[in-house]
Design an enzyme around this catalytic site. Sequence first.
Site, PDB file in Angstrom:
ATOM      1  N   GLN A  68       0.751  -1.076   0.018  1.00  0.00           N
ATOM      2  CA  GLN A  68       0.019   0.104  -0.013  1.00  0.00           C
ATOM      3  C   GLN A  68       0.933   1.367  -0.114  1.00  0.00           C
ATOM      4  O   GLN A  68       1.830   1.239   0.550  1.00  0.00           O
ATOM      5  CB  GLN A  68      -1.155  -0.001   1.332  1.00  0.00           C
ATOM      6  CG  GLN A  68      -0.282   0.242   2.416  1.00  0.00           C
ATOM      7  CD  GLN A  68      -1.350  -0.023   3.540  1.00  0.00           C
ATOM      8  OE1 GLN A  68      -2.520  -1.033   3.524  1.00  0.00           O
ATOM      9  NE2 GLN A  68      -1.501   0.602   4.443  1.00  0.00           N
ATOM     10  N   GLY A  69       0.296   2.302  -0.699  1.00  0.00           N
ATOM     11  CA  GLY A  69       0.921   3.585  -0.539  1.00  0.00           C
ATOM     12  C   GLY A  69      -0.133   4.578  -0.437  1.00  0.00           C
ATOM     13  O   GLY A  69      -1.208   4.441  -0.546  1.00  0.00           O
ATOM     14  N   TYR A  70       0.475   5.927  -0.301  1.00  0.00           N
ATOM     15  CA  TYR A  70      -0.459   7.211   0.163  1.00  0.00           C
ATOM     16  C   TYR A  70      -0.098   8.134  -0.762  1.00  0.00           C
ATOM     17  O   TYR A  70       0.861   8.476  -1.209  1.00  0.00           O
ATOM     18  CB  TYR A  70       0.009   7.532   1.498  1.00  0.00           C
ATOM     19  CG  TYR A  70      -0.291   6.545   2.396  1.00  0.00           C
ATOM     20  CD1 TYR A  70      -1.685   6.574   3.354  1.00  0.00           C
ATOM     21  CD2 TYR A  70       0.514   5.584   2.841  1.00  0.00           C
ATOM     22  CE1 TYR A  70      -2.160   5.513   3.865  1.00  0.00           C
ATOM     23  CE2 TYR A  70       0.070   4.412   3.604  1.00  0.00           C
ATOM     24  CZ  TYR A  70      -1.012   4.496   4.359  1.00  0.00           C
ATOM     25  OH  TYR A  70      -1.486   3.446   5.236  1.00  0.00           O
ATOM     26  N   LEU A  71      -1.364   8.531  -1.470  1.00  0.00           N
ATOM     27  CA  LEU A  71      -1.425   9.747  -2.367  1.00  0.00           C
ATOM     28  C   LEU A  71      -1.452  10.755  -1.459  1.00  0.00           C
ATOM     29  O   LEU A  71      -1.075  12.034  -1.981  1.00  0.00           O
ATOM     30  CB  LEU A  71      -2.466   9.511  -3.347  1.00  0.00           C
ATOM     31  CG  LEU A  71      -2.602   8.510  -4.412  1.00  0.00           C
ATOM     32  CD1 LEU A  71      -3.861   8.171  -4.893  1.00  0.00           C
ATOM     33  CD2 LEU A  71      -1.453   8.520  -5.396  1.00  0.00           C
ATOM     34  N   GLU A  96       3.697   8.404  -2.016  1.00  0.00           N
ATOM     35  CA  GLU A  96       4.666   8.717  -1.182  1.00  0.00           C
ATOM     36  C   GLU A  96       5.534   7.276  -0.795  1.00  0.00           C
ATOM     37  O   GLU A  96       5.120   6.370  -1.018  1.00  0.00           O
ATOM     38  CB  GLU A  96       4.344   9.409   0.400  1.00  0.00           C
ATOM     39  CG  GLU A  96       3.340  10.677  -0.152  1.00  0.00           C
ATOM     40  CD  GLU A  96       2.763  10.949   1.098  1.00  0.00           C
ATOM     41  OE1 GLU A  96       3.157  10.923   1.972  1.00  0.00           O
ATOM     42  OE2 GLU A  96       1.707  11.383   1.058  1.00  0.00           O
TER      43      GLU A  96
END
Length: 154
Positions: A27-30, A81
């Site tokens: 998972q990643g964060y915009l 990020e």
Amino acid sequence: MGVEIERKFLVTGEGWRAQGQGVLLRQGYLSSAPERIVRVRIEGGTALLTIKGRTVGAVRGEWEYPIPLEDAQVFLDSLCERPLIEKYRYRIPYQGLTWEVDEFLGENAGLVVAEVELASEDQPLAKPDWVGTEVTHDARYFNANLLRHPYSRW
């Protein structure tokens, strides 16, 4: 509006391992701003876009939408990020609830937490014997914070 009521705990011992099969999550964060988390997650062959509001106690707004796997891969590879959050998730039923045990990888290796979603903040909760100290209100354990301050650097 979607609402998430979740409590989070540290995991002690290894008793949980034999109770479920782990699935790799990337998972990643915009956006990792506390007032608006926007997360992309691939779990197995499915991909989700999740939007979360600010946490108040153990409650926050949450909206989740399936997205094409190919789009999620592009987001993770080029827009999110760094570092990405990677972990194995084990779903373990216990007394009518499903506990999600996350065993973190990469810069967060060594961290193992258990989360459980509840119907209300005051719902009675029976904990398995491998559930330790509650960290629901400790922001260090929020996934979005683990990308800025990985567990390996504590």
